[in-house]
Design a protein around this motif. Sequence first.
Motif, PDB file in Angstrom:
ATOM      1  N   THR A   1       0.819  -1.219   0.000  1.00 49.65           N
ATOM      2  CA  THR A   1       0.000   0.000   0.000  1.00 49.65           C
ATOM      3  C   THR A   1       0.848   1.262   0.000  1.00 49.65           C
ATOM      4  N   ASP A   2       2.061   1.160   0.534  1.00 48.56           N
ATOM      5  CA  ASP A   2       2.968   2.314   0.569  1.00 48.56           C
ATOM      6  C   ASP A   2       4.274   1.935  -0.133  1.00 48.56           C
ATOM      7  N   ILE A   3       4.783   2.830  -0.971  1.00 45.90           N
ATOM      8  CA  ILE A   3       6.037   2.563  -1.665  1.00 45.90           C
ATOM      9  C   ILE A   3       7.012   3.712  -1.477  1.00 45.90           C
ATOM     10  N   PHE A   4       8.298   3.351  -1.528  1.00 43.39           N
ATOM     11  CA  PHE A   4       9.346   4.361  -1.570  1.00 43.39           C
ATOM     12  C   PHE A   4       9.957   4.291  -2.964  1.00 43.39           C
ATOM     13  N   LEU A   5       9.817   5.365  -3.714  1.00 41.83           N
ATOM     14  CA  LEU A   5      10.244   5.411  -5.115  1.00 41.83           C
ATOM     15  C   LEU A   5      11.650   5.998  -5.191  1.00 41.83           C
ATOM     16  N   GLU A   6      12.539   5.319  -5.946  1.00 40.14           N
ATOM     17  CA  GLU A   6      13.931   5.731  -6.044  1.00 40.14           C
ATOM     18  C   GLU A   6      14.292   6.092  -7.481  1.00 40.14           C
ATOM     19  N   SER A   7      14.994   7.218  -7.631  1.00 43.09           N
ATOM     20  CA  SER A   7      15.590   7.614  -8.910  1.00 43.09           C
ATOM     21  C   SER A   7      16.951   8.198  -8.577  1.00 43.09           C
ATOM     22  N   ALA A   8      18.021   7.619  -9.145  1.00 41.49           N
ATOM     23  CA  ALA A   8      19.366   8.023  -8.732  1.00 41.49           C
ATOM     24  C   ALA A   8      20.307   8.034  -9.926  1.00 41.49           C
ATOM     25  N   PHE A   9      21.437   8.693  -9.721  1.00 44.76           N
ATOM     26  CA  PHE A   9      22.533   8.641 -10.690  1.00 44.76           C
ATOM     27  C   PHE A   9      23.719   7.983 -10.009  1.00 44.76           C
ATOM     28  N   PHE A  10      24.187   6.860 -10.584  1.00 43.86           N
ATOM     29  CA  PHE A  10      25.350   6.155 -10.073  1.00 43.86           C
ATOM     30  C   PHE A  10      26.489   6.301 -11.077  1.00 43.86           C
ATOM     31  N   THR A  11      27.695   6.515 -10.576  1.00 50.65           N
ATOM     32  CA  THR A  11      28.865   6.675 -11.437  1.00 50.65           C
ATOM     33  C   THR A  11      29.097   5.391 -12.248  1.00 50.65           C
ATOM     34  N   PRO A  12      29.252   5.495 -13.568  1.00 48.56           N
ATOM     35  CA  PRO A  12      29.385   4.294 -14.403  1.00 48.56           C
ATOM     36  C   PRO A  12      30.477   3.337 -13.952  1.00 48.56           C
ATOM     37  N   ALA A  13      31.640   3.856 -13.530  1.00 42.41           N
ATOM     38  CA  ALA A  13      32.752   2.986 -13.151  1.00 42.41           C
ATOM     39  C   ALA A  13      32.409   2.108 -11.954  1.00 42.41           C
ATOM     40  N   VAL A  14      31.501   2.565 -11.099  1.00 42.05           N
ATOM     41  CA  VAL A  14      31.128   1.801  -9.910  1.00 42.05           C
ATOM     42  C   VAL A  14      30.212   0.635 -10.280  1.00 42.05           C
ATOM     43  N   ILE A  15      29.388   0.815 -11.288  1.00 47.30           N
ATOM     44  CA  ILE A  15      28.412  -0.216 -11.672  1.00 47.30           C
ATOM     45  C   ILE A  15      29.001  -1.183 -12.690  1.00 47.30           C
ATOM     46  N   ALA A  16      29.971  -0.730 -13.480  1.00 44.20           N
ATOM     47  CA  ALA A  16      30.504  -1.536 -14.587  1.00 44.20           C
ATOM     48  C   ALA A  16      30.994  -2.903 -14.105  1.00 44.20           C
ATOM     49  N   GLY A  17      30.518  -3.951 -14.776  1.00 43.76           N
ATOM     50  CA  GLY A  17      30.994  -5.305 -14.530  1.00 43.76           C
ATOM     51  C   GLY A  17      30.329  -6.033 -13.382  1.00 43.76           C
ATOM     52  N   LYS A  18      29.516  -5.336 -12.555  1.00 48.18           N
ATOM     53  CA  LYS A  18      28.925  -6.004 -11.385  1.00 48.18           C
ATOM     54  C   LYS A  18      27.934  -7.084 -11.803  1.00 48.18           C
ATOM     55  N   ALA A  19      27.019  -6.770 -12.727  1.00 48.63           N
ATOM     56  CA  ALA A  19      26.030  -7.754 -13.160  1.00 48.63           C
ATOM     57  C   ALA A  19      26.706  -8.916 -13.876  1.00 48.63           C
ATOM     58  N   ARG A  20      27.694  -8.612 -14.711  1.00 47.70           N
ATOM     59  CA  ARG A  20      28.383  -9.676 -15.454  1.00 47.70           C
ATOM     60  C   ARG A  20      29.114 -10.611 -14.504  1.00 47.70           C
ATOM     61  N   ARG A  21      29.664 -10.057 -13.433  1.00 47.84           N
ATOM     62  CA  ARG A  21      30.352 -10.886 -12.453  1.00 47.84           C
ATOM     63  C   ARG A  21      29.394 -11.878 -11.794  1.00 47.84           C
ATOM     64  N   LEU A  22      28.133 -11.475 -11.689  1.00 44.91           N
ATOM     65  CA  LEU A  22      27.130 -12.334 -11.064  1.00 44.91           C
ATOM     66  C   LEU A  22      26.464 -13.271 -12.063  1.00 44.91           C
ATOM     67  N   GLY A  23      26.822 -13.141 -13.340  1.00 44.41           N
ATOM     68  CA  GLY A  23      26.309 -14.070 -14.342  1.00 44.41           C
ATOM     69  C   GLY A  23      25.000 -13.677 -14.977  1.00 44.41           C
ATOM     70  N   PHE A  24      24.619 -12.394 -14.885  1.00 43.92           N
ATOM     71  CA  PHE A  24      23.404 -11.955 -15.566  1.00 43.92           C
ATOM     72  C   PHE A  24      23.547 -10.489 -15.948  1.00 43.92           C
ATOM     73  N   SER A  25      22.567  -9.988 -16.673  1.00 45.20           N
ATOM     74  CA  SER A  25      22.551  -8.578 -17.054  1.00 45.20           C
ATOM     75  C   SER A  25      21.143  -8.040 -16.864  1.00 45.20           C
ATOM     76  N   THR A  26      21.031  -6.782 -16.488  1.00 48.17           N
ATOM     77  CA  THR A  26      19.727  -6.156 -16.315  1.00 48.17           C
ATOM     78  C   THR A  26      19.664  -4.878 -17.143  1.00 48.17           C
ATOM     79  N   ASP A  27      18.438  -4.439 -17.440  1.00 43.61           N
ATOM     80  CA  ASP A  27      18.274  -3.195 -18.187  1.00 43.61           C
ATOM     81  C   ASP A  27      18.869  -2.016 -17.425  1.00 43.61           C
ATOM     82  N   SER A  28      18.776  -2.053 -16.105  1.00 45.09           N
ATOM     83  CA  SER A  28      19.332  -0.965 -15.297  1.00 45.09           C
ATOM     84  C   SER A  28      20.847  -0.930 -15.372  1.00 45.09           C
ATOM     85  N   SER A  29      21.489  -2.083 -15.128  1.00 44.76           N
ATOM     86  CA  SER A  29      22.957  -2.103 -15.146  1.00 44.76           C
ATOM     87  C   SER A  29      23.491  -1.769 -16.529  1.00 44.76           C
TER      88      SER A  29
END
Length: 789
Positions: free
Chosen positions: A328-356
């Motif tokens: 019934t209640d949600i907390f909505l998030e919109s953020a900017f993350f530095t590309p170098a921090v996110i790069a390779g994280k999903a691939r390391r876990l064996g998947f990819s997402t539209d966000s990453s």
Amino acid sequence: MQFSENWLRSLVHTELDSQALSHALTMAGLEVEEIQPVAASFSKVVVARIISAEKHPDADRLQVCQVDVGLSAPLQIVCGAANARAGLIAPCALVGAELPGISIKQAKVRGIESFGMMCSSKELGITAEATGLLELDSDAIVGQDIREYLDLNDHLFTLKLTPNRSDCLSLTGIARDIVAITGAKANFEAIPTVMAEHAEAKQVIVNEPVACPRYCGRLITGINAQAATPAWMVKRLERSGLRSISVVVDITNYVLLALGQPMHAFDAAKLHGDINVRFAQEGESLGLLNDQTIELKSDDLLIADANGPLALAGVMGGQASAVSDATTDIFLESAFFTPAVIAGKARRLGFSTDSSYRFERGVDFGNTRNAIEYATALIKTLCGGQVGPVTEVMATLPARDSVTLRMSRLVSVLGISLEQQKVAQLLTQLGFAFDCADDVFTVTPPSYRFDITIEEDLIEEIARLHGYDHITAIPPVASLNMLAAPEQHLHLNQLRDGLVSAGYQEVVTYSFVDESWERDLLGNHSPIKLKNPIASNLSVMRTSLWGGLLDTLTYNLNRKQERAYLFEIGAVYHQQAGAYHETTRVSGLAYGSAKPEQWAVSNAEIDFFDVKANVDSLLGADSSSKQVTYEKAEHSALHPGQTARVLLNGKAVGWLGKLHPKWQQHYSFAKSTYLFELDADAVVNRVLPTYQEVSKLLPVRRDLAIVLDESIAVQTVLNAINEENIPLIADVALFDVYQGKGVPESKKSLALSVLMHDTQKTLTDSDADTAIENLLKLLQIKFDAALRN
């Protein structure tokens, strides 16, 4: 990226048809990989309503329906669909309709006239399978063309974007580029600011402002999470390759596609305390939305609360705080993350997402607030609820430094003449802010163009908007001069020719290799690691070419190739004193028989000395200016008893040996495998031969058998003789080694052939005896060697 053409055209008005639009995008650098219609071609299918449905008198599974198709009188249609019933609204193919593989005609079905056919989605070519008639909404207008009602006159565009164009990973970005390319008029929807209806908010603490320079959050209470996602949104999502999940998730995905800003919604009831953006701590784990539980590493950026991790920032949310139908209640998030921090994280876990995929390429940090406002407006409209204020934390955002574009440089690179006014017009179409003075543009790229950093980037933008097909191809005019080709330096192609002549085949393997190869095979415990590897088994830079050769051998053996002579000339990479070094190596592998199978020779396997002969040939061991020697050594990849360090003029330049038994077993090689690797610089550099007078007189040969300690290497003996340079002795070679009867224990007998000659006179026995005496004296002094009786 896949999207609906009709959705794109709702954002930009262009007169180009589908094919022309595809060509324009491709020529501007946004390659259209595929265009396909959303449905098969068909005609004369309309929205119809079944007035009545009665059982067929002669068939249990058929019904005789009276169908309103918008004409003056209803049609009688025999239908076998299980869901056919009075009041149902579904597609109807009229007589004369052409469906995929079916032509509709007036017919009798078990004696009853039928004037058309009620249709499923399969018969319309929309889906591959269907269980009944395609049921339409109650607001469908009877008689309307079904293609118009279902928006089937649409195409799916698939773009193959280059990594630098992350700004086009949204419909807004693509439409913005079409405006720049064609000059068409944009129709972007204004994003309203949603006013807060209550003061309740979550406090946000960003402990890592460099990794997350901007974070926006908003609490929305009292929503209906079970509300239905409208058909128009479901259609746009599905045509973009995303399935509908729930209204809240669908809205965040819709904003992702529309604006390119990944978002996430947390169930506010499952949050405890403040929201914290931080790196993971040792021992923490997180259960993701894909039901995968991961052990977090210290470089994983998290969204957390007082109880621990909630989401892997920029990649995927956590299962524990996921939105459900009971939310019934949600907390909505919109953020900017530095590309170098996110790069390779999903691939390391064996998947990819539209966000990453978007965050690691760069998201528009200027659109973070707009995205949360847009999502809020959609949630308010579709789910209801009361909206809270936006909590925004902002640190230092990436600088968009101005870039200089010189008209002279532009003309020089493109080879065409462009007016300053034309360049200004193109920059304006791109939405770039600029100043111009003395034929120099100072351009400030917008926040969504991460790829504009140097002058050449701006030149590329001008070229693609001007049109590559408008740049005339001018044949180059230049004088041709012979380049210097010093004989002291061999070309690598000459090495290739030599190895191919010896029966080897060249392979090219990845410079990226598995970390376990470096650690276990080569004993390198500190390899150069890639920040963003293309695969988990290609995570470090190679320090040897052997891993790729062994992998290639395995590939060939699995395909019944029982003999393989392979070589590669390529770069290897080392780290020393904090600096990276790249060197070129020549590496080879030999496996199987020494000769290709044939009737004239035996099928003997290759041995150490066959490969040594290839190495000698590469190094030019027959040249008097090069002294190639081999010394016993140890290497983690090679057999401890059949390993040699290769030395050229006393300097170590490579390795030669048989593959270690444990690796022979690891790779399941049935036969012995031999490897060599040499520094390319040592191989290609040589000293030019000098003329020496050839004696016209016959040489004198004496054969000697000397006895010495068995631990003394033959090469050591030969080196000592060559270094002494005894007069008249031209060459000394070994032709036999003997141990056994007549030779003392722990001793060995070496049979040496000694060639002597003088270019000025014929040697006498006395001359030869003196030379031999000097040779024996040398051997006695240096090695305690004696002439064998």
